[in-house]
Scaffold this motif. Structure first.
Motif, PDB file in Angstrom:
ATOM      1  N   GLU A  99      17.266  16.015  -4.198  1.00 51.28           N
ATOM      2  CA  GLU A  99      17.187  14.814  -3.420  1.00 51.28           C
ATOM      3  C   GLU A  99      16.073  14.403  -2.641  1.00 51.28           C
ATOM      4  O   GLU A  99      15.921  13.257  -2.304  1.00 51.28           O
ATOM      5  N   ILE A 100      14.939  15.237  -2.846  1.00 51.97           N
ATOM      6  CA  ILE A 100      13.619  14.917  -2.197  1.00 51.97           C
ATOM      7  C   ILE A 100      12.883  14.507  -3.608  1.00 51.97           C
ATOM      8  O   ILE A 100      12.081  13.615  -3.464  1.00 51.97           O
ATOM      9  N   VAL A 101      12.926  15.374  -4.768  1.00 51.32           N
ATOM     10  CA  VAL A 101      11.939  15.306  -5.788  1.00 51.32           C
ATOM     11  C   VAL A 101      12.101  13.855  -6.212  1.00 51.32           C
ATOM     12  O   VAL A 101      11.221  13.215  -6.685  1.00 51.32           O
ATOM     13  N   ILE A 102      13.698  13.485  -6.433  1.00 46.92           N
ATOM     14  CA  ILE A 102      13.547  12.146  -7.415  1.00 46.92           C
ATOM     15  C   ILE A 102      12.758  11.101  -6.433  1.00 46.92           C
ATOM     16  O   ILE A 102      12.054  10.100  -6.765  1.00 46.92           O
ATOM     17  N   PRO A 103      13.288  10.841  -5.092  1.00 46.60           N
ATOM     18  CA  PRO A 103      12.614   9.853  -4.246  1.00 46.60           C
ATOM     19  C   PRO A 103      10.943  10.053  -4.120  1.00 46.60           C
ATOM     20  O   PRO A 103      10.377   8.925  -4.445  1.00 46.60           O
ATOM     21  N   ARG A 104      10.731  11.076  -4.259  1.00 43.53           N
ATOM     22  CA  ARG A 104       9.077  11.486  -4.217  1.00 43.53           C
ATOM     23  C   ARG A 104       8.548  10.830  -5.526  1.00 43.53           C
ATOM     24  O   ARG A 104       7.506  10.183  -5.561  1.00 43.53           O
ATOM     25  N   GLN A 105       9.136  10.990  -6.678  1.00 44.32           N
ATOM     26  CA  GLN A 105       8.717  10.576  -7.948  1.00 44.32           C
ATOM     27  C   GLN A 105       8.786   9.193  -7.890  1.00 44.32           C
ATOM     28  O   GLN A 105       7.911   8.238  -8.574  1.00 44.32           O
ATOM     29  N   ASN A 143       0.921  -1.131   0.121  1.00 45.73           N
ATOM     30  CA  ASN A 143       0.015  -0.236   0.021  1.00 45.73           C
ATOM     31  C   ASN A 143       0.880   1.213  -0.021  1.00 45.73           C
ATOM     32  O   ASN A 143       2.004   1.209   0.111  1.00 45.73           O
ATOM     33  N   ILE A 144       0.193   2.246   0.033  1.00 42.89           N
ATOM     34  CA  ILE A 144       1.015   3.541  -0.277  1.00 42.89           C
ATOM     35  C   ILE A 144       1.936   3.798   0.954  1.00 42.89           C
ATOM     36  O   ILE A 144       2.991   4.410   0.861  1.00 42.89           O
ATOM     37  N   GLU A 145       1.577   3.360   2.142  1.00 43.09           N
ATOM     38  CA  GLU A 145       2.441   3.769   3.257  1.00 43.09           C
ATOM     39  C   GLU A 145       3.562   2.741   3.279  1.00 43.09           C
ATOM     40  O   GLU A 145       4.760   3.345   3.311  1.00 43.09           O
ATOM     41  N   THR A 146       3.410   1.675   2.930  1.00 42.45           N
ATOM     42  CA  THR A 146       4.615   0.755   3.135  1.00 42.45           C
ATOM     43  C   THR A 146       5.402   1.049   1.967  1.00 42.45           C
ATOM     44  O   THR A 146       6.673   0.999   1.986  1.00 42.45           O
ATOM     45  N   ILE A 147       5.148   1.392   0.709  1.00 38.12           N
ATOM     46  CA  ILE A 147       5.686   1.679  -0.360  1.00 38.12           C
ATOM     47  C   ILE A 147       6.706   3.124  -0.041  1.00 38.12           C
ATOM     48  O   ILE A 147       7.853   3.213  -0.295  1.00 38.12           O
ATOM     49  N   THR A 148       6.022   4.153   0.802  1.00 32.39           N
ATOM     50  CA  THR A 148       6.588   5.296   0.977  1.00 32.39           C
ATOM     51  C   THR A 148       7.619   5.062   1.876  1.00 32.39           C
ATOM     52  O   THR A 148       8.875   5.511   2.305  1.00 32.39           O
ATOM     53  N   LYS A 149       7.271   4.221   2.984  1.00 30.62           N
ATOM     54  CA  LYS A 149       8.262   3.795   4.183  1.00 30.62           C
ATOM     55  C   LYS A 149       9.725   3.057   3.429  1.00 30.62           C
ATOM     56  O   LYS A 149      10.581   3.575   3.821  1.00 30.62           O
ATOM     57  N   LEU A 150       9.711   2.371   2.454  1.00 28.98           N
ATOM     58  CA  LEU A 150      10.550   1.576   1.858  1.00 28.98           C
ATOM     59  C   LEU A 150      11.346   2.602   1.102  1.00 28.98           C
ATOM     60  O   LEU A 150      12.768   2.471   0.966  1.00 28.98           O
ATOM     61  N   VAL A 151      10.719   3.427   0.562  1.00 29.78           N
ATOM     62  CA  VAL A 151      11.308   4.600  -0.454  1.00 29.78           C
ATOM     63  C   VAL A 151      12.170   5.384   0.484  1.00 29.78           C
ATOM     64  O   VAL A 151      13.671   5.742   0.301  1.00 29.78           O
ATOM     65  N   SER A 152      11.602   5.618   1.577  1.00 33.76           N
ATOM     66  CA  SER A 152      12.207   6.713   2.278  1.00 33.76           C
ATOM     67  C   SER A 152      13.631   6.072   3.001  1.00 33.76           C
ATOM     68  O   SER A 152      14.549   6.812   3.128  1.00 33.76           O
ATOM     69  N   GLU A 153      13.498   4.795   3.450  1.00 31.15           N
ATOM     70  CA  GLU A 153      14.745   3.952   3.979  1.00 31.15           C
ATOM     71  C   GLU A 153      15.685   3.954   2.835  1.00 31.15           C
ATOM     72  O   GLU A 153      16.719   4.020   3.264  1.00 31.15           O
ATOM     73  N   TYR A 154      15.240   3.455   1.637  1.00 32.82           N
ATOM     74  CA  TYR A 154      16.158   3.169   0.563  1.00 32.82           C
ATOM     75  C   TYR A 154      16.915   4.599   0.505  1.00 32.82           C
ATOM     76  O   TYR A 154      18.349   4.504   0.132  1.00 32.82           O
ATOM     77  N   TYR A 155      16.465   5.777   0.298  1.00 32.86           N
ATOM     78  CA  TYR A 155      17.185   7.125   0.132  1.00 32.86           C
ATOM     79  C   TYR A 155      17.545   7.718   1.454  1.00 32.86           C
ATOM     80  O   TYR A 155      18.119   8.754   1.388  1.00 32.86           O
ATOM     81  N   HIS A 156      17.549   7.131   2.409  1.00 35.99           N
ATOM     82  CA  HIS A 156      17.944   7.688   3.693  1.00 35.99           C
ATOM     83  C   HIS A 156      17.103   9.166   3.978  1.00 35.99           C
ATOM     84  O   HIS A 156      18.197  10.079   4.471  1.00 35.99           O
ATOM     85  N   ILE A 157      16.009   9.260   3.778  1.00 38.32           N
ATOM     86  CA  ILE A 157      15.450  10.428   4.090  1.00 38.32           C
ATOM     87  C   ILE A 157      14.033  10.218   4.845  1.00 38.32           C
ATOM     88  O   ILE A 157      13.633   8.856   4.902  1.00 38.32           O
ATOM     89  N   SER A 158      13.498  11.031   5.620  1.00 38.29           N
ATOM     90  CA  SER A 158      12.490  10.649   6.325  1.00 38.29           C
ATOM     91  C   SER A 158      11.189  10.522   5.536  1.00 38.29           C
ATOM     92  O   SER A 158      10.941  11.290   4.475  1.00 38.29           O
TER      93      SER A 158
END
Ligand code: ADP
Ligand code: MG
Length: 450
Positions: A383-389, A356-371
């Motif tokens: 450094e925020i835009v790319i992970p968000r996209q 779901n959108i939460e778990t995806i967001t969590k994994l992406v933020s861990e991957y890029y080391h951002i919150s």
């Protein structure tokens, strides 16, 4: 044990000598050492006691025959040695504690020759620590480099590196005494010494070495008496310009419940941090391990391992070993399919994450080391835009969320912004390696790639 195990694992082992109570065996490669140690040590102990008598004080050395590769860095191959039964007794006076095991350390000062600079991959994530270590080998004990404190997460090579430093130092100065000890071992020795009224012996022993390597000092927390004796040992060694090397799982500022006067000493010399390696470095580490073990595995499998397992090097090499073991036991080709199975059985967070959108967001933020909050910020920082996209793209690909829902979730963007983000990721995946790797890795973790 299964017959196959016997044929594959035990048949190739040769008995070299039985002198007194010491059985020396020779194994074809490091892989055998690890397999035996992980799975068969207890049975081996039972078998040997059966042969040599119930209270046999058995000690065995493992000699790896490196064949054409020659001997290890010490000119003496002894990657592991084990004792079963009674603990060792203190060495007699004048005995080199490096060669001889005694009350406090095993043979070779507890150093294991499987850890060398030769089989350690140097990269950005560990460069500073390696450079400091090499410097110390050339000029041990000089001020500014004493102590060397290496810190970094679990399973990223700290123990390997400090043992490599010890081994190198010992190879350069065969008459110097190098001791490696984990804080836990030291703590146990101290407890034992208190019980036996021999804490002076313990201090004297450690105060007389030329290089003291202490692993995992974060375990000093709350152990006040241990801190006290360690403080005295530290001071003596430092005064005499003997090199001290320490590791910790946490940065010095986060070390808790350790007396300030000891903490401040830890920072007297160099502090070097180590990080998780990148994909390229993980791949290089896998190659290095295989080279050492003389095994070959198809490149696509290695890349799959290196991209999927990014939690620690220990996990990565662990999976590699299981894979080799499985290949050997089933005498079948190691391929992607087998790799997937092994990873699923070893790494539990792969493929069972709810989508779901939460778990995806969590994994992406861990991957890029951002919150996760940063992902939702109003900002155009790359450094925020790319992970968000990337997160938007994955959510669209893997869930049924509409563009509007995705936009709302990521800080109230409208649906054209989301659409633009997704198109951008699709475009970049063709020619941007970083993005492709990110998508591949994350998709695998989310179980969406097959
Ligand atoms: P730590 O002490 O930081 O928890 P270890 O030193 O025990 O980690 O490393 C875990 C495993 O990963 C070991 O088998 C080690 O040989 C391997 N390893 C870690 N980093 C590297 C590297 N840069 N090159 C080769 N092997 C590595
Ligand atoms: Mg360690």
């Amino acid at each position: 044990m299964p017959e196959q195990t016997y044929t594959k694992l035990f048949m190739p082992i040769k008995g070299l000598a039985l002198s007194g109570t010491t059985l020396v065996i020779q194994v074809p490669s490091q892989y055998f050492v690890e397999q035996v140690e992980e799975n068969w040590l207890e049975q081996l102990g039972i078998a040997v006691r059966k042969e040599l008598g119930e209270d046999a004080d058995l000690e065995y050395n493992v000699v790896v025959d490196m064949g054409a590769k020659g001997t290890g860095p010490l000119g003496y191959n002894m990657p592991a040695q084990h004792r079963t039964g009674k603990p060792a007794y203190p060495g007699q006076n004048g005995v080199d504690p490096f060669r001889q095991s005694n009350a406090y350390v095993g043979h070779h000062g507890n150093l294991s020759s499987q850890y060398s600079f030769e089989n350690f991959v140097v990269a950005d994530c560990n460069q500073l620590a390696v450079a400091a270590g090499q410097r110390i080998c050339q000029a041990p004990g000089i001020s500014g480099f004493n102590p060397l404190l290496i810190h970094g997460g679990v399973g990223i090579g700290k123990t390997h590196l400090i043992q490599a430093i010890g081994n190198r130092f010992k190879a350069l100065y065969p008459n110097k005494v190098v001791i490696y000890v984990t804080l836990e071992q030291f703590f146990n020795q101290y407890v034992e010494a208190v019980r036996n009224n021999s804490t002076n012996d313990l201090s004297n022993f450690y105060m007389s070495v030329d290089m003291l390597i202490v692993d995992d000092i974060h375990f000093l927390a709350k152990k006040e008496a241990t801190q006290e004796i360690f403080f005295n040992i530290f001071n003596r060694l430092h005064q005499n310009q003997k090199q001290i090397i320490l590791t910790s799982d946490v940065p010095p500022r986060d070390l808790q419940d350790i007396k300030e006067r000891l903490l401040s000493r830890f920072k007297w010399g160099v502090t070097a941090d180590m990080h998780l390696p990148t994909f390229e470095t993980r791949l290089a580490i896998l190659h290095k391990k295989l080279e050492n073990d003389g095994v070959s595995i198809p490149e696509d499998v290695l890349e799959y391992l290196a991209s999927t397992i990014d939690t620690s090097v220990r996990e990565l090499t662990g999976v590699l070993l299981s894979l080799i073991a499985r290949g050997t036991l089933h005498t079948s080709e190691i391929d992607l399919n087998m790799a997937r199975q092994v990873i699923q059985s070893v790494v539990d967070d792969v493929n069972d994450t709810p989508l779901n959108i939460e778990t995806i967001t969590k994994l992406v933020s861990e991957y890029y080391h951002i919150s996760e909050d940063q992902l939702k910020e109003k900002t155009r920082k790359r450094e925020i835009v790319i992970p968000r996209q990337v997160a938007m793209y994955l959510t669209k690909e893997l869930t049924k969320s509409s563009l509007q829902i995705i936009g709302d979730f990521f800080g109230g963007k409208d649906h054209t912004t989301v659409l633009h983000a997704i198109r951008n990721v699709q475009k970049q995946m063709a020619d941007n390696d970083d993005i492709r790797l990110a998508i591949d890795t994350l998709q695998r973790k989310l179980g969406g790639s097959h």
